[in-house]
Design an enzyme around this catalytic site. Structure first.
Site, PDB file in Angstrom:
ATOM      1  N   THR A  32       0.727  -1.326   0.102  1.00  0.00           N
ATOM      2  CA  THR A  32       0.006  -0.046   0.002  1.00  0.00           C
ATOM      3  C   THR A  32       0.810   1.296  -0.047  1.00  0.00           C
ATOM      4  O   THR A  32       0.335   2.332  -0.367  1.00  0.00           O
ATOM      5  CB  THR A  32      -0.919   0.181   1.139  1.00  0.00           C
ATOM      6  OG1 THR A  32      -0.256  -0.079   2.325  1.00  0.00           O
ATOM      7  CG2 THR A  32      -2.058  -1.117   1.288  1.00  0.00           C
ATOM      8  N   CYS A  33       2.252   1.290   0.483  1.00  0.00           N
ATOM      9  CA  CYS A  33       2.808   2.349   0.509  1.00  0.00           C
ATOM     10  C   CYS A  33       3.224   3.023  -1.014  1.00  0.00           C
ATOM     11  O   CYS A  33       3.398   3.970  -1.073  1.00  0.00           O
ATOM     12  CB  CYS A  33       4.244   2.127   1.233  1.00  0.00           C
ATOM     13  SG  CYS A  33       4.142   1.845   3.070  1.00  0.00           S
ATOM     14  N   ILE A  34       3.182   1.963  -1.820  1.00  0.00           N
ATOM     15  CA  ILE A  34       3.753   2.475  -3.195  1.00  0.00           C
ATOM     16  C   ILE A  34       2.383   2.043  -4.127  1.00  0.00           C
ATOM     17  O   ILE A  34       2.471   2.199  -5.335  1.00  0.00           O
ATOM     18  CB  ILE A  34       4.797   1.500  -3.769  1.00  0.00           C
ATOM     19  CG1 ILE A  34       4.515   0.174  -3.779  1.00  0.00           C
ATOM     20  CG2 ILE A  34       5.958   2.408  -3.150  1.00  0.00           C
ATOM     21  CD1 ILE A  34       5.767  -0.587  -4.321  1.00  0.00           C
ATOM     22  N   VAL A  61       2.076  -2.552   4.473  1.00  0.00           N
ATOM     23  CA  VAL A  61       3.335  -2.185   4.354  1.00  0.00           C
ATOM     24  C   VAL A  61       3.461  -1.389   3.480  1.00  0.00           C
ATOM     25  O   VAL A  61       2.669  -0.849   2.428  1.00  0.00           O
ATOM     26  CB  VAL A  61       4.103  -3.628   3.964  1.00  0.00           C
ATOM     27  CG1 VAL A  61       3.937  -4.695   4.852  1.00  0.00           C
ATOM     28  CG2 VAL A  61       3.564  -4.100   2.604  1.00  0.00           C
TER      29      VAL A  61
END
Length: 657
Positions: A625-627, A657
């Site tokens: 989910t961070c990218i 993450v």
């Protein structure tokens, strides 16, 4: 002299002639570069010029460029302002929280208060930070995806209509100041106790006017029979047997309202129309206006009246009972009658106010602050809600706190108008609009006199359950043709602002604990909602345009293998196309840890992507989910892809993450 002048002229004429000849027959330049490229370069040049002009002239105080440019110009300016604030800060804000509702609310509020008290005096925006980091207990990761999931979780918990946890432990930091608050509170207990008792008496009067009574006299229309009707007791003595009996029970104004109300009631409950109409006529004039304008509100009140009559069914005729549709009666018969507060109840109310912070007027998905006792803990909670909003705006994250239009306008410092009331309470707005129209008619004065309105209103439970005066001595000031506009304006203003002014002011202060006040200049309520909430309606074509694919399946991108990859992409978008909007929100939440899409491309950080993994029919899709990246194995069939994808997005207990 003449030769010197003629030389260049002759050369210029020759050059012009050659250029004209090239245009007619096509130059070598135009043969190698297509018109699309040439026009595209012109478009990019003009676009760059427009951006530079907007950034330069639009940044000047009082410039109308941002207003004329629409949302995207204002969004671009707002994003740049937020970036400047972030880049001017060296410290990050780290929050350590849990997933459980009470724990995340308490720990978030406590840590925000602690950080604010540490930084107070350093700048006007004490909570302005470079980056926000969130650590969920027993969950991996602390990147931007975790922060996005935090804003989603805390927003959902704050909007729940459940009791708040004890917030006294959140009041930390300046102990001297808080101890002073505690001493002032204990000193004013006696004064507040008497005020509570007075407010309770006012609440009881309001509740009495809002509750239906079985003892009400039945209403008989002037053109109806004066015969028996269901009454509070057996025997003919309880029935209106003559025209004088009819007039004795109701004032002329109430009788006029009854004549308008009776046909509507008779259409829904013909056998009990007289009794129910009489019960309804004991309500306040403002409530009767709502019943005359809203069929849904009238139906609910009729169901309530039937419930009460059924509880006294022993007094009804058998024929009347048989006529009732007993299978469609409301099951809510547990209404409590008004009663005075005991001493222990008063102490509990003085100690804390656990009622939810927000409620949904009209159940339309938008929320307003709920009126409470405005204790220091409760007002601090609203200030922390504002800080959460400010942090979401600062870090370019979506926070699904959906507020009514007038709430957003107050936060923006914009004027709240009468028409904003339509977004808050549409049924009452329509009732008041019809009231104004009736007042403007030739019989307007008589119509207003029949309603028996004054400048005094009854508030609902979410707004304090009190009877309040809109002007001094409003209970004795009659609403006339010359005063009806003032009444309507004051009515809407009181319900939208006056009842919740302190919570609204604390939310506003909380936002400006994080970002500067001029950052919100020029934004409308709709602009603010798009920046904060994004777009909850997931449009397929928009999502396709934002998404890129990375092929890590190990298969060649040419020949049959390339066709398999393209087919897999078609499968994926075909499945998403057939999803409901709720399922698409779950997909986006699993993918990017936010249930909505940003309003424009600038809101993504980074753009969403999908990585196709090697063939594997056993494992579920995963996400970083961070990218904003989704990892999907190249499943062998479309059915397996659909099953695995739906199974993955319905999973709620997983780490970000």
């Amino acid at each position: 002299m003449s030769v010197a002048v003629q030389g260049p002229s002759t050369s210029m004429s020759t050059t012009t002639a050659e250029a004209s000849n090239q245009i007619k027959h096509g130059s070598a330049f135009s043969q190698y570069i297509g018109h699309e490229i040439l026009l595209g370069r012109w478009r990019l040049t003009l676009d760059l010029f427009g951006r530079v002009f907007s950034d330069d002239v639009g940044a000047e105080p009082g410039s109308v460029i941002s207003d004329l440019g629409g949302f995207y110009v204002k969004e671009s300016r707002f994003r740049r302002d937020m970036e400047k604030i972030r880049n001017g800060q060296q410290k990050d804000l780290t929050l350590d929280v849990e997933r459980e509702r009470n724990a995340i609310i308490q720990s978030t509020f406590k840590q925000l208060n602690t950080q604010f008290n540490r930084r107070t005096g350093s700048s006007d925006q004490a909570l302005a930070v470079h980056r926000i980091k969130v650590n969920f207990k027993d969950e991996p990761g602390e990147g931007s995806g975790v922060a996005r999931s935090f804003f989603t979780a805390i927003a959902q918990y704050l909007l729940m209509e459940e009791k708040l946890p004890n917030l006294e432990s959140c009041m930390v930091g300046k102990s001297v100041q808080y101890n002073l608050i505690q001493r002032l509170r204990s000193r004013e207990r006696e004064r507040m106790r008497s005020a509570m008792l007075q407010r309770q008496r006012s609440r009881e009067r309001a509740e009495t006017r809002q509750r239906l009574s079985y003892d009400a006299a039945p209403f008989m229309p002037s053109d109806g029979p004066a015969g028996p009707a269901p009454g509070p007791g057996p025997g003919p003595a309880s029935q209106p047997d003559s025209e004088s009996d009819r007039d004795r029970d109701f004032s002329p104004q109430r009788r006029q309202l009854g004549e308008r109300l009776y046909p509507k009631v008779h259409a829904l409950q013909p056998s009990l129309a007289s009794k129910i109409t009489g019960m309804l006529l004991e309500l306040s004039p403002a409530q009767l206006i709502l019943l005359l304008a809203s069929d849904e509100s009238l139906r609910q009140r009729i169901d309530e009246a039937v419930d009460i009559i059924m509880l006294h069914g022993r007094d009804l005729n058998p024929e009347t009972l048989l006529d009732l549709d007993i299978f469609n009666l409301s099951s809510d018969r547990g209404r409590r009658g008004p009663g005075s507060l005991r001493g222990s109840d008063i102490e509990d109310e003085l100690e804390e106010d656990p009622t939810p912070l927000f409620w949904q007027p009209g159940k339309m998905g938008f929320y307003s602050p709920r009126a409470g006792k405005n204790t220091p803990e409760r007002l601090n909670a609203f200030r922390n809600v504002g800080r959460i909003i400010g942090l979401a705006l600062l870090t370019n994250e979506i926070c699904p706190l959906f507020f009514n239009r007038h709430v957003i306008k107050y936060l923006l410092g914009r004027t709240i108008n009468w028409h904003d009331f339509a977004f808050f309470d549409p049924m009452m707005y329509e009732s008041l609009r019809k009231l104004v129209l009736e007042a403007e008619s030739k019989d307007g004065e008589a119509n207003l006199k029949a309603l028996d309105l004054n400048f005094c209103i009854d508030l609902g439970p979410e707004e304090g359950s009190e009877q309040v005066e809109l002007i001094p001595h409003g209970s004795s000031v009659e609403v006339t043709q010359s005063r009806v506009y003032d009444y309507v304006r004051r009515y809407a203003q009181y319900r939208m602002v006056k009842t919740i002014e302190k919570p609204l002011e604390n939310m506003k202060s909380g936002i400006f604990d994080v970002i500067s006040r001029n950052s919100l200049e020029g934004l409308t309520a709709e602009d603010f909602r798009l920046l904060l909430n994004g777009v909850g309606e997931i449009d397929l074509q928009t999502l396709i345009s934002y998404t890129s694919f990375n092929d890590e399946s190990g298969k060649s991108t040419t020949g049959d293998n390339g066709e398999k990859v393209q087919r897999f992409k078609r499968w994926f978008w075909s499945i998403v196309e057939k999803m409901s909007n709720l399922e698409r929100q779950d997909l986006v939440y699993f993918w990017m840890s936010s249930p909505a899409l940003p309003a424009s491309e600038e809101g993504f950080q980074p753009m969403p992507s999908i990585t196709i993994r090697p063939s594997d029919d056993n494992h579920l899709p995963t996400a970083n989910t961070c990218i904003s990246r989704l990892y999907i194995p190249m499943y062998s069939t479309k059915a397996i892809l659909r099953t695995k994808l739906l199974m993955a997005i319905q999973t709620k207990a997983f780490g970000f993450v």
